[in-house]
Design a protein around this motif. Structure first.
Motif, PDB file in Angstrom:
ATOM      1  N   ALA A 111       0.835  -1.205   0.000  1.00 58.88           N
ATOM      2  CA  ALA A 111       0.000   0.000   0.000  1.00 58.88           C
ATOM      3  C   ALA A 111       0.868   1.252   0.000  1.00 58.88           C
ATOM      4  O   ALA A 111       0.589   2.223  -0.699  1.00 58.88           O
ATOM      5  N   ALA A 112       1.956   1.225   0.811  1.00 60.41           N
ATOM      6  CA  ALA A 112       2.866   2.372   0.835  1.00 60.41           C
ATOM      7  C   ALA A 112       3.526   2.556  -0.527  1.00 60.41           C
ATOM      8  O   ALA A 112       3.678   3.677  -1.026  1.00 60.41           O
ATOM      9  N   THR A 113       3.934   1.426  -1.118  1.00 61.20           N
ATOM     10  CA  THR A 113       4.562   1.498  -2.442  1.00 61.20           C
ATOM     11  C   THR A 113       3.576   2.024  -3.477  1.00 61.20           C
ATOM     12  O   THR A 113       3.927   2.837  -4.321  1.00 61.20           O
ATOM     13  N   ASP A 114       2.318   1.545  -3.385  1.00 63.40           N
ATOM     14  CA  ASP A 114       1.286   2.004  -4.319  1.00 63.40           C
ATOM     15  C   ASP A 114       1.043   3.499  -4.164  1.00 63.40           C
ATOM     16  O   ASP A 114       0.842   4.219  -5.154  1.00 63.40           O
ATOM     17  N   SER A 115       1.037   3.964  -2.902  1.00 59.25           N
ATOM     18  CA  SER A 115       0.833   5.396  -2.656  1.00 59.25           C
ATOM     19  C   SER A 115       1.952   6.208  -3.283  1.00 59.25           C
ATOM     20  O   SER A 115       1.717   7.233  -3.921  1.00 59.25           O
ATOM     21  N   LEU A 116       3.196   5.738  -3.091  1.00 62.12           N
ATOM     22  CA  LEU A 116       4.333   6.424  -3.700  1.00 62.12           C
ATOM     23  C   LEU A 116       4.213   6.416  -5.216  1.00 62.12           C
ATOM     24  O   LEU A 116       4.485   7.416  -5.885  1.00 62.12           O
ATOM     25  N   LEU A 117       3.793   5.258  -5.766  1.00 64.14           N
ATOM     26  CA  LEU A 117       3.638   5.149  -7.221  1.00 64.14           C
ATOM     27  C   LEU A 117       2.578   6.128  -7.719  1.00 64.14           C
ATOM     28  O   LEU A 117       2.773   6.810  -8.730  1.00 64.14           O
ATOM     29  N   ARG A 118       1.449   6.222  -6.971  1.00 61.27           N
ATOM     30  CA  ARG A 118       0.388   7.130  -7.399  1.00 61.27           C
ATOM     31  C   ARG A 118       0.873   8.578  -7.410  1.00 61.27           C
ATOM     32  O   ARG A 118       0.605   9.326  -8.355  1.00 61.27           O
ATOM     33  N   ARG A 119       1.592   8.959  -6.350  1.00 56.27           N
ATOM     34  CA  ARG A 119       2.078  10.337  -6.306  1.00 56.27           C
ATOM     35  C   ARG A 119       3.115  10.586  -7.403  1.00 56.27           C
ATOM     36  O   ARG A 119       3.146  11.647  -8.025  1.00 56.27           O
ATOM     37  N   THR A 120       3.990   9.583  -7.616  1.00 56.88           N
ATOM     38  CA  THR A 120       5.012   9.734  -8.652  1.00 56.88           C
ATOM     39  C   THR A 120       4.366   9.826 -10.025  1.00 56.88           C
ATOM     40  O   THR A 120       4.774  10.643 -10.860  1.00 56.88           O
ATOM     41  N   GLU A 121       3.352   9.000 -10.260  1.00 54.44           N
ATOM     42  CA  GLU A 121       2.657   9.048 -11.547  1.00 54.44           C
ATOM     43  C   GLU A 121       2.017  10.405 -11.773  1.00 54.44           C
ATOM     44  O   GLU A 121       2.044  10.948 -12.878  1.00 54.44           O
ATOM     45  N   ALA A 122       1.428  10.983 -10.698  1.00 57.38           N
ATOM     46  CA  ALA A 122       0.782  12.287 -10.839  1.00 57.38           C
ATOM     47  C   ALA A 122       1.791  13.361 -11.192  1.00 57.38           C
ATOM     48  O   ALA A 122       1.524  14.242 -12.014  1.00 57.38           O
ATOM     49  N   VAL A 123       2.983  13.282 -10.570  1.00 57.13           N
ATOM     50  CA  VAL A 123       4.011  14.287 -10.844  1.00 57.13           C
ATOM     51  C   VAL A 123       4.572  14.120 -12.256  1.00 57.13           C
ATOM     52  O   VAL A 123       4.741  15.101 -12.998  1.00 57.13           O
ATOM     53  N   ALA A 124       4.881  12.873 -12.626  1.00 53.16           N
ATOM     54  CA  ALA A 124       5.525  12.615 -13.918  1.00 53.16           C
ATOM     55  C   ALA A 124       4.523  12.481 -15.059  1.00 53.16           C
ATOM     56  O   ALA A 124       4.918  12.335 -16.211  1.00 53.16           O
ATOM     57  N   ARG A 125       3.210  12.513 -14.739  1.00 59.00           N
ATOM     58  CA  ARG A 125       2.154  12.309 -15.734  1.00 59.00           C
ATOM     59  C   ARG A 125       2.373  10.998 -16.483  1.00 59.00           C
ATOM     60  O   ARG A 125       2.438  10.949 -17.713  1.00 59.00           O
ATOM     61  N   THR A 126       2.498   9.925 -15.707  1.00 58.60           N
ATOM     62  CA  THR A 126       2.679   8.598 -16.263  1.00 58.60           C
ATOM     63  C   THR A 126       1.609   7.676 -15.715  1.00 58.60           C
ATOM     64  O   THR A 126       0.902   7.994 -14.753  1.00 58.60           O
ATOM     65  N   GLY A 127       1.476   6.514 -16.321  1.00 56.30           N
ATOM     66  CA  GLY A 127       0.572   5.469 -15.868  1.00 56.30           C
ATOM     67  C   GLY A 127       1.081   4.120 -16.353  1.00 56.30           C
ATOM     68  O   GLY A 127       1.876   4.041 -17.286  1.00 56.30           O
ATOM     69  N   SER A 128       0.627   3.065 -15.719  1.00 58.25           N
ATOM     70  CA  SER A 128       1.096   1.741 -16.098  1.00 58.25           C
ATOM     71  C   SER A 128      -0.097   0.796 -16.218  1.00 58.25           C
ATOM     72  O   SER A 128      -1.183   1.063 -15.688  1.00 58.25           O
ATOM     73  N   TYR A 129       0.141  -0.322 -16.917  1.00 56.68           N
ATOM     74  CA  TYR A 129      -0.941  -1.293 -17.087  1.00 56.68           C
ATOM     75  C   TYR A 129      -0.348  -2.693 -17.153  1.00 56.68           C
ATOM     76  O   TYR A 129       0.858  -2.896 -17.362  1.00 56.68           O
ATOM     77  N   GLU A 130      -1.236  -3.671 -16.987  1.00 56.20           N
ATOM     78  CA  GLU A 130      -0.887  -5.083 -17.097  1.00 56.20           C
ATOM     79  C   GLU A 130      -2.030  -5.756 -17.854  1.00 56.20           C
ATOM     80  O   GLU A 130      -3.206  -5.568 -17.525  1.00 56.20           O
ATOM     81  N   LEU A 131      -1.692  -6.529 -18.885  1.00 56.84           N
ATOM     82  CA  LEU A 131      -2.701  -7.178 -19.717  1.00 56.84           C
ATOM     83  C   LEU A 131      -2.450  -8.682 -19.725  1.00 56.84           C
ATOM     84  O   LEU A 131      -1.369  -9.140 -20.123  1.00 56.84           O
ATOM     85  N   GLU A 132      -3.464  -9.439 -19.257  1.00 55.93           N
ATOM     86  CA  GLU A 132      -3.414 -10.900 -19.342  1.00 55.93           C
ATOM     87  C   GLU A 132      -3.828 -11.291 -20.759  1.00 55.93           C
ATOM     88  O   GLU A 132      -4.968 -11.041 -21.186  1.00 55.93           O
ATOM     89  N   LEU A 133      -2.901 -11.907 -21.506  1.00 55.33           N
ATOM     90  CA  LEU A 133      -3.189 -12.203 -22.910  1.00 55.33           C
ATOM     91  C   LEU A 133      -4.291 -13.234 -23.057  1.00 55.33           C
ATOM     92  O   LEU A 133      -5.095 -13.167 -24.001  1.00 55.33           O
ATOM     93  N   ALA A 134      -4.356 -14.181 -22.153  1.00 55.09           N
ATOM     94  CA  ALA A 134      -5.344 -15.257 -22.302  1.00 55.09           C
ATOM     95  C   ALA A 134      -6.759 -14.732 -22.099  1.00 55.09           C
ATOM     96  O   ALA A 134      -7.694 -15.141 -22.784  1.00 55.09           O
ATOM     97  N   THR A 135      -6.930 -13.812 -21.129  1.00 55.20           N
ATOM     98  CA  THR A 135      -8.280 -13.342 -20.784  1.00 55.20           C
ATOM     99  C   THR A 135      -8.553 -11.934 -21.293  1.00 55.20           C
ATOM    100  O   THR A 135      -9.690 -11.458 -21.195  1.00 55.20           O
ATOM    101  N   GLU A 136      -7.515 -11.256 -21.823  1.00 50.26           N
ATOM    102  CA  GLU A 136      -7.612  -9.859 -22.221  1.00 50.26           C
ATOM    103  C   GLU A 136      -8.081  -8.980 -21.064  1.00 50.26           C
ATOM    104  O   GLU A 136      -8.765  -7.962 -21.241  1.00 50.26           O
ATOM    105  N   HIS A 137      -7.684  -9.376 -19.843  1.00 53.42           N
ATOM    106  CA  HIS A 137      -8.043  -8.601 -18.655  1.00 53.42           C
ATOM    107  C   HIS A 137      -6.974  -7.541 -18.389  1.00 53.42           C
ATOM    108  O   HIS A 137      -5.795  -7.852 -18.290  1.00 53.42           O
ATOM    109  N   PHE A 138      -7.413  -6.287 -18.282  1.00 50.28           N
ATOM    110  CA  PHE A 138      -6.520  -5.168 -18.026  1.00 50.28           C
ATOM    111  C   PHE A 138      -6.496  -4.821 -16.541  1.00 50.28           C
ATOM    112  O   PHE A 138      -7.512  -4.922 -15.849  1.00 50.28           O
TER     113      PHE A 138
END
Length: 684
Positions: A111-138
């Motif tokens: 949770a702490a890491t996620d919070s840091l990631l969220r704040r870092t993403e907001a500052v750097a205007r970035t985002g990340s994703y993960e896609l399961e190829l078998a289910t096409e779940h994002f």
């Protein structure tokens, strides 16, 4: 009992076999709980469970016993005790609980890491994703939702949704890049334009990789996206300028040159036989070039002619652009010119011409400002250290406090501890002040800031320290404080000084109230030019009233309380005010009919005097009586001496009048006789 029942279960407490209750109590003498379970069997006719733990040399052993009644003719004839060794099950449960605790701790860290990631993403205007190829779940990060112009979790990401929000021409390109990456198992990179809900078109740049299973088959895509709209717009603007300069006529070209504030020039990069750049020539410059670069008359000259000691770095940059055709963005310092430049360079014309267009800006002032800010930050940190300020960042919802070294030293803790919980800080607080933390939380939740003073008991030396702390909410989440910044100051020295002052004032007050001498503090007041001086009473002790009889003097002036006060006494006061030197006096105050012996000294504040006095009226009266007695004795002795040798009446009269005249220092003396209502002067 069967053979599976442990031996201790088949004997009673004294070891005698065959005891029914002992046989039903696993591993030892029947306990109260066991007897109660057995009684419930007879009371209810229903099976009951009984659990017992036995300590053995190998550790604790856990047993479960099921008591099952057997009926005969409607009544309980026999009770079967079926005992199971559930030690392995219990140990598995304990291991599972430990694993659950580990998972909870890992979740907290995540949770702490996620919070840091969220704040870092907001500052750097970035985002990340993960896609399961078998289910096409994002799985989208919060930052990626924001890159789509949406709040986190505002939509369910799918391939079709992303395609619908994408610029039509970019859909197929993106699919081709991803398909090739999946086929090759190699990292991928592409750009995709997407529409925000308000219709705004944004450019996202994606970098990702393919994850494969143990057999090497692709199973997942991991990607990082960044909003590069402004960068692309800048690049497009540069490209537009490039195309415009190429296509437009000289008039438009000159207009552009004359309109932009940035410096612009066209260079011909010069290469040696080894195809290494060794210089470049200025072919064209705009009017802003000289202002931005400081170089005059550059057209037709080479860089080394203008700046012989220039760094090779710039030749490498422009040579690389000329050879590769790839634009370059550089921010660097040119030492010979003493300036910083922000440079955009791109190739123009045909490759063999080796020409580069450069759009640049002198950013020296910005760099100086940045350096000043860094210096200011350094000075601020030094000031915090010199002022011994404790800084705290409080994760309010997690109740974890991080601080600088000074804060931990104030609390009597090692700076290496880094983190404290709210409970730990409350435990350090003096027992009489622990309720302060409830007030602090109330202030934060209602006002968004707090101010408090409290004492702590330092664990390293047991010393009690007075601390003052102020803080403010810097981040709210769901209308509740999330993060607080505060400053802590050790006020122990101030409190100790205040306590010493209070004790000193108490001693002074005791002396002030109980001393025999009268004391008053007076202040000179303004008077008209031709009026006598006057002073207002600011303070007076009880002895003042006893000696002077002036009650309620404070707030009144001398002239108000003692009209016609002796001017020479007020003159002495004026001299002390003017010179700052103390004086002593002993004077008679006719209006009060008392003699006062006083010491007058200047107070700290200008225009104020401290007067310490004693009523010496009794002494002065005794001295006067003594002087009068001595004078009378001298007169009688003189009169006796004068009358000694004379006997005649007229001579006696003459001797008496003469002696009286001289004793009283009179101008004339008469000797007369009174007969009824008639006085006859016999001697003059």
């Amino acid at each position: 009992t069967n053979k599976a029942l442990p031996p201790a279960a088949a004997t009673s407490a004294d070891g005698a076999p065959g005891d029914p209750s002992a046989a039903l109590a696993p591993l030892g003498h029947p306990t109260g709980a066991y007897r109660a379970a057995l009684q419930r069997v007879f009371d209810t006719g229903q099976p009951q469970e009984y659990y017992r733990t036995v300590d053995t040399p190998q550790g604790e052993v856990y047993y479960q016993t099921l008591l099952v009644p057997e009926l005969c003719d409607g009544s309980i004839d026999t009770v079967l005790a079926i005992t199971h060794d559930i030690t392995a099950l219990k140990q598995a449960e304990q291991a599972l609980r430990a694993e659950h605790q580990h998972v909870r701790e890992a979740q907290a860290q995540q949770a702490a890491t996620d919070s840091l990631l969220r704040r870092t993403e907001a500052v750097a205007r970035t985002g990340s994703y993960e896609l399961e190829l078998a289910t096409e779940h994002f799985q989208f990060s919060d930052g990626l939702f924001r890159l789509f112009g949406e709040a986190p979790g505002a939509f369910f990401p799918t391939l079709s949704f992303i395609a619908a929000r994408s610029y039509p021409a970019d859909v197929a390109t993106g699919q081709q890049v991803l398909a090739q990456a999946i086929a090759d198992g190699q990292p991928y990179h592409y750009q995709r334009r997407i529409y925000w809900p308000d219709g705004q078109l944004r450019t996202l740049e994606a970098h990702g990789q393919v994850e494969c299973d143990a057999l090497g088959q692709p199973v997942k895509l991991l990607g990082l996206l960044q909003d590069v709209t402004e960068r692309e717009q800048a690049a497009q603007e540069l490209s537009r300028v490039k195309d415009e300069l190429t296509q437009r006529a000289n008039q438009d070209y000159t207009t552009l040159y004359n309109s932009i504030d940035e410096g612009f020039c066209v260079l011909e990069v010069l290469f040696d036989e080894a195809q290494k750049p060794f210089d470049y020539r200025y072919l064209n410059v705009n009017p802003a070039f000289e202002k931005q670069s400081g170089l005059r008359g550059a057209v037709g000259k080479t860089l080394r002619e203008l700046v012989p000691t220039v760094e090779p770095f710039w030749l490498e940059v422009y040579g690389g652009v000329a050879c590769s055709g790839i634009p370059a963005r550089v921010e660097s310092h040119v030492e010979p010119l003493g300036r910083w430049f922000d440079v955009n360079a791109f190739a123009i014309g045909l490759p063999p011409h080796r020409r580069v267009a450069v759009l640049f800006e002198d950013i020296t002032e910005r760099k100086r400002t940045e350096e000043a800010l860094r210096t200011s930050d350094t000075h601020l940190r030094q000031a915090v250290a010199l002022a011994h300020l404790g800084i705290c960042h409080w994760d309010y919802q997690a109740d974890r406090m991080r601080g600088n070294d000074e804060r931990f030293l104030m609390l009597g803790l090692s700076p290496g501890q880094e983190v404290l919980t709210g409970a730990q800080v409350v435990a350090l607080t003096h027992p009489d002040d622990r309720e302060t933390w409830a007030s602090i939380r109330q202030q934060l939740e209602t006002q968004g800031e707090f101010q408090a003073s409290y004492r702590i008991v330092r664990p390293n030396d047991g010393a009690v320290r007075w601390l003052s702390e102020v803080g403010r909410v810097v981040e709210w989440q769901q209308e509740k404080p999330a993060h607080i910044s505060s400053v802590l100051l050790d006020l122990t020295a101030d409190h100790e000084a205040a306590e010493a002052l209070r004790q000193s004032e108490a001693r002074y007050r005791s002396l002030f109230m109980n001393m025999e001498q009268g004391f008053c503090l007076i202040e000179k007041v303004a008077t008209a030019p031709h009026e006598p001086s006057d002073y207002r009473f600011l303070a007076a002790n009880p002895a003042f009233v006893q000696h002077t009889g002036l009650a309620d003097a404070v707030g009144h002036t001398i002239q108000q309380l003692v009209p016609g006060a002796e001017l020479h006494i007020l003159a002495v006061y004026d001299e002390v005010v003017a010179s700052g030197e103390p004086r002593q006096l002993e004077e008679y105050v006719a209006a009060l009919d008392i003699w006062l012996a006083a010491a007058v000294a200047p107070a700290e504040q200008p225009g104020r005097l401290a007067v310490l006095f004693s009523n010496v009226s009794e002494r002065r009266r005794a001295e006067q009586t003594l002087r009068e007695s001595e004078s009378r004795q001298a007169y009688l002795l003189a009169l006796s001496d004068a009358l000694g040798p004379v006997v005649a009446a007229l001579e006696i009269q003459a001797a008496v009048t003469h002696t009286v005249l001289h004793h009283f220092q009179a101008d004339r003396c008469y000797y007369g006789e009174i007969d009824g209502d008639t006085a006859i002067i016999r001697q003059d």
